[in-house]
Write a protein that holds these residues in place. Structure first.
Motif, PDB file in Angstrom:
ATOM      1  N   GLY A   1       2.853   7.574  -3.333  1.00 47.55           N
ATOM      2  CA  GLY A   1       3.306   6.318  -3.919  1.00 47.55           C
ATOM      3  C   GLY A   1       4.808   6.190  -3.776  1.00 47.55           C
ATOM      4  O   GLY A   1       5.560   6.645  -4.622  1.00 47.55           O
ATOM      5  N   SER A   2       5.259   5.599  -2.673  1.00 49.75           N
ATOM      6  CA  SER A   2       6.694   5.506  -2.407  1.00 49.75           C
ATOM      7  C   SER A   2       7.412   4.753  -3.524  1.00 49.75           C
ATOM      8  O   SER A   2       8.518   5.092  -3.900  1.00 49.75           O
ATOM      9  CB  SER A   2       6.940   4.796  -1.080  1.00 49.75           C
ATOM     10  OG  SER A   2       6.351   3.512  -1.080  1.00 49.75           O
ATOM     11  N   TYR A   3       6.764   3.730  -4.092  1.00 47.94           N
ATOM     12  CA  TYR A   3       7.384   2.945  -5.151  1.00 47.94           C
ATOM     13  C   TYR A   3       7.722   3.828  -6.347  1.00 47.94           C
ATOM     14  O   TYR A   3       8.753   3.685  -6.982  1.00 47.94           O
ATOM     15  CB  TYR A   3       6.464   1.805  -5.585  1.00 47.94           C
ATOM     16  CG  TYR A   3       5.149   2.264  -6.159  1.00 47.94           C
ATOM     17  CD1 TYR A   3       4.987   2.441  -7.518  1.00 47.94           C
ATOM     18  CD2 TYR A   3       4.070   2.563  -5.317  1.00 47.94           C
ATOM     19  CE1 TYR A   3       3.789   2.885  -8.044  1.00 47.94           C
ATOM     20  CE2 TYR A   3       2.879   3.008  -5.834  1.00 47.94           C
ATOM     21  CZ  TYR A   3       2.743   3.164  -7.193  1.00 47.94           C
ATOM     22  OH  TYR A   3       1.556   3.628  -7.701  1.00 47.94           O
ATOM     23  N   ARG A   4       6.834   4.783  -6.672  1.00 49.10           N
ATOM     24  CA  ARG A   4       7.045   5.632  -7.845  1.00 49.10           C
ATOM     25  C   ARG A   4       8.212   6.582  -7.616  1.00 49.10           C
ATOM     26  O   ARG A   4       9.054   6.769  -8.492  1.00 49.10           O
ATOM     27  CB  ARG A   4       5.755   6.426  -8.112  1.00 49.10           C
ATOM     28  CG  ARG A   4       5.815   7.332  -9.331  1.00 49.10           C
ATOM     29  CD  ARG A   4       5.829   6.536 -10.619  1.00 49.10           C
ATOM     30  NE  ARG A   4       5.927   7.418 -11.765  1.00 49.10           N
ATOM     31  CZ  ARG A   4       6.760   7.229 -12.762  1.00 49.10           C
ATOM     32  NH1 ARG A   4       7.573   6.209 -12.747  1.00 49.10           N
ATOM     33  NH2 ARG A   4       6.788   8.041 -13.794  1.00 49.10           N
ATOM     34  N   LEU A   5       8.288   7.162  -6.436  1.00 50.75           N
ATOM     35  CA  LEU A   5       9.352   8.102  -6.129  1.00 50.75           C
ATOM     36  C   LEU A   5      10.700   7.400  -6.135  1.00 50.75           C
ATOM     37  O   LEU A   5      11.674   7.907  -6.691  1.00 50.75           O
ATOM     38  CB  LEU A   5       9.087   8.744  -4.758  1.00 50.75           C
ATOM     39  CG  LEU A   5       9.853  10.026  -4.440  1.00 50.75           C
ATOM     40  CD1 LEU A   5       9.652  11.064  -5.532  1.00 50.75           C
ATOM     41  CD2 LEU A   5       9.408  10.573  -3.103  1.00 50.75           C
TER      42      LEU A   5
ATOM     43  N   LEU B   1       5.954  12.803 -11.322  1.00 48.48           N
ATOM     44  CA  LEU B   1       6.378  12.019 -10.151  1.00 48.48           C
ATOM     45  C   LEU B   1       5.204  11.287  -9.511  1.00 48.48           C
ATOM     46  O   LEU B   1       5.371  10.585  -8.526  1.00 48.48           O
ATOM     47  CB  LEU B   1       7.034  12.934  -9.118  1.00 48.48           C
ATOM     48  CG  LEU B   1       8.445  13.428  -9.448  1.00 48.48           C
ATOM     49  CD1 LEU B   1       8.861  14.538  -8.502  1.00 48.48           C
ATOM     50  CD2 LEU B   1       9.436  12.290  -9.389  1.00 48.48           C
ATOM     51  N   ASP B   2       4.015  11.478 -10.082  1.00 44.86           N
ATOM     52  CA  ASP B   2       2.813  10.785  -9.601  1.00 44.86           C
ATOM     53  C   ASP B   2       2.393  11.266  -8.207  1.00 44.86           C
ATOM     54  O   ASP B   2       1.787  10.527  -7.443  1.00 44.86           O
ATOM     55  CB  ASP B   2       3.046   9.271  -9.580  1.00 44.86           C
ATOM     56  CG  ASP B   2       1.760   8.483  -9.837  1.00 44.86           C
ATOM     57  OD1 ASP B   2       0.857   9.054 -10.463  1.00 44.86           O
ATOM     58  OD2 ASP B   2       1.669   7.335  -9.404  1.00 44.86           O
ATOM     59  N   LEU B   3       2.733  12.531  -7.896  1.00 41.50           N
ATOM     60  CA  LEU B   3       2.395  13.081  -6.583  1.00 41.50           C
ATOM     61  C   LEU B   3       1.119  13.922  -6.615  1.00 41.50           C
ATOM     62  O   LEU B   3       0.470  14.114  -5.586  1.00 41.50           O
ATOM     63  CB  LEU B   3       3.559  13.931  -6.056  1.00 41.50           C
ATOM     64  CG  LEU B   3       4.870  13.156  -5.839  1.00 41.50           C
ATOM     65  CD1 LEU B   3       5.993  14.108  -5.465  1.00 41.50           C
ATOM     66  CD2 LEU B   3       4.709  12.075  -4.784  1.00 41.50           C
ATOM     67  N   ILE B   4       0.763  14.421  -7.798  1.00 40.76           N
ATOM     68  CA  ILE B   4      -0.485  15.182  -7.958  1.00 40.76           C
ATOM     69  C   ILE B   4      -1.174  14.733  -9.243  1.00 40.76           C
ATOM     70  O   ILE B   4      -0.553  14.087 -10.093  1.00 40.76           O
ATOM     71  CB  ILE B   4      -0.230  16.717  -8.022  1.00 40.76           C
ATOM     72  CG1 ILE B   4       0.623  17.066  -9.257  1.00 40.76           C
ATOM     73  CG2 ILE B   4       0.402  17.228  -6.741  1.00 40.76           C
ATOM     74  CD1 ILE B   4       0.731  18.564  -9.519  1.00 40.76           C
ATOM     75  N   GLU B   5      -2.468  15.064  -9.365  1.00 42.39           N
ATOM     76  CA  GLU B   5      -3.175  14.770 -10.612  1.00 42.39           C
ATOM     77  C   GLU B   5      -4.063  15.956 -10.969  1.00 42.39           C
ATOM     78  O   GLU B   5      -4.636  16.602 -10.094  1.00 42.39           O
ATOM     79  CB  GLU B   5      -4.004  13.495 -10.485  1.00 42.39           C
ATOM     80  CG  GLU B   5      -5.136  13.565  -9.485  1.00 42.39           C
ATOM     81  CD  GLU B   5      -6.009  12.315  -9.518  1.00 42.39           C
ATOM     82  OE1 GLU B   5      -6.069  11.664 -10.573  1.00 42.39           O
ATOM     83  OE2 GLU B   5      -6.638  12.013  -8.484  1.00 42.39           O
TER      84      GLU B   5
END
Length: 221
Positions: free
Chosen positions: A75-79, A58-62
């Protein structure tokens, strides 16, 4: 087994979110280790690993090799993009998407009437000219159409509105092509773009909003 597993890792995701709030962690901060999360949540390491993998997708952590796992800037766009991949399978949801796009774009346009720069106005004119040229060669100017609308939303200088708009439109670009393929639509669409451009150039919010509302209704995205 398969029916239980999703419940476990989804619950773990909720609990990880609680830990983030409890520990007052924010963008750029390091998450507790897999072992610590496993101990604090009293669940197996494999469930923690699955939850972290989902959050990473979900691109929320790395995860940084040898360093640990960190919270990424939101990243609101990704969610929104992830959610849309499910929504677009449903007819009612597609109607909601079209309605939401209209709301976002019209509000962005209103802001753009006050905030647009002369450079952006010139860019919109260039995109209209490029679209006319493409069409004169028998090609549908799908990319130019997309960029026309995107440039207007960018001119609102509201990053969240732009992220929402990109998610709503980029994911379903094929809708633009289908709209333009309708008989007689291309020439009418170009005329509507010119109308919107003229109103924006004059910073006439009322005329621009009315022209855009008519354009979006006629486009049937």
């Amino acid at each position: 087994m398969s029916s239980e597993q999703p419940k476990v890792y989804i619950e773990v995701i909720k609990q990880i979110n609680n830990i983030i709030n409890e520990d007052q962690l924010t963008s750029g901060d390091k998450l507790p280790s897999e072992r610590e999360l496993s101990d604090r949540l009293d669940v197996g390491r494999s469930s923690v690993r699955e939850a972290l993998r989902a959050l990473e997708l979900l691109d929320l952590i790395e995860t940084r090799r040898g360093e640990g796992t960190y919270i990424k800037p939101f990243g609101s766009y990704r969610l929104v993009e992830i959610l849309l991949s499910f929504l677009l399978k449903d007819d009612n949801a597609r109607k909601d998407l079209t309605e939401t796009r209209r709301i976002v774009e019209l509000e962005a346009l209103k802001l753009a009437c006050d905030r647009i720069t002369d450079d952006s106005v010139d860019q919109i004119k260039k995109l209209i000219d490029l679209a006319k040229e493409e069409w004169s060669h028998g090609d549908l100017p799908v990319e130019e159409d997309y960029l026309f609308h995107k440039t207007i939303v960018e001119a609102s200088h509201n990053r969240l509105l732009l992220n929402l708009w990109v998610s709503l439109v980029e994911y379903n670009k094929v809708a633009i092509e289908r709209s333009l393929q309708r008989e007689g639509r291309m020439l009418v669409s170009l005329g509507e773009h010119v109308e919107i451009y003229e109103a924006l150039k004059n910073r006439d919010q009322k005329a621009a909003t009315e022209a855009m509302r008519k354009h979006l209704e006629n486009s049937r995205f």
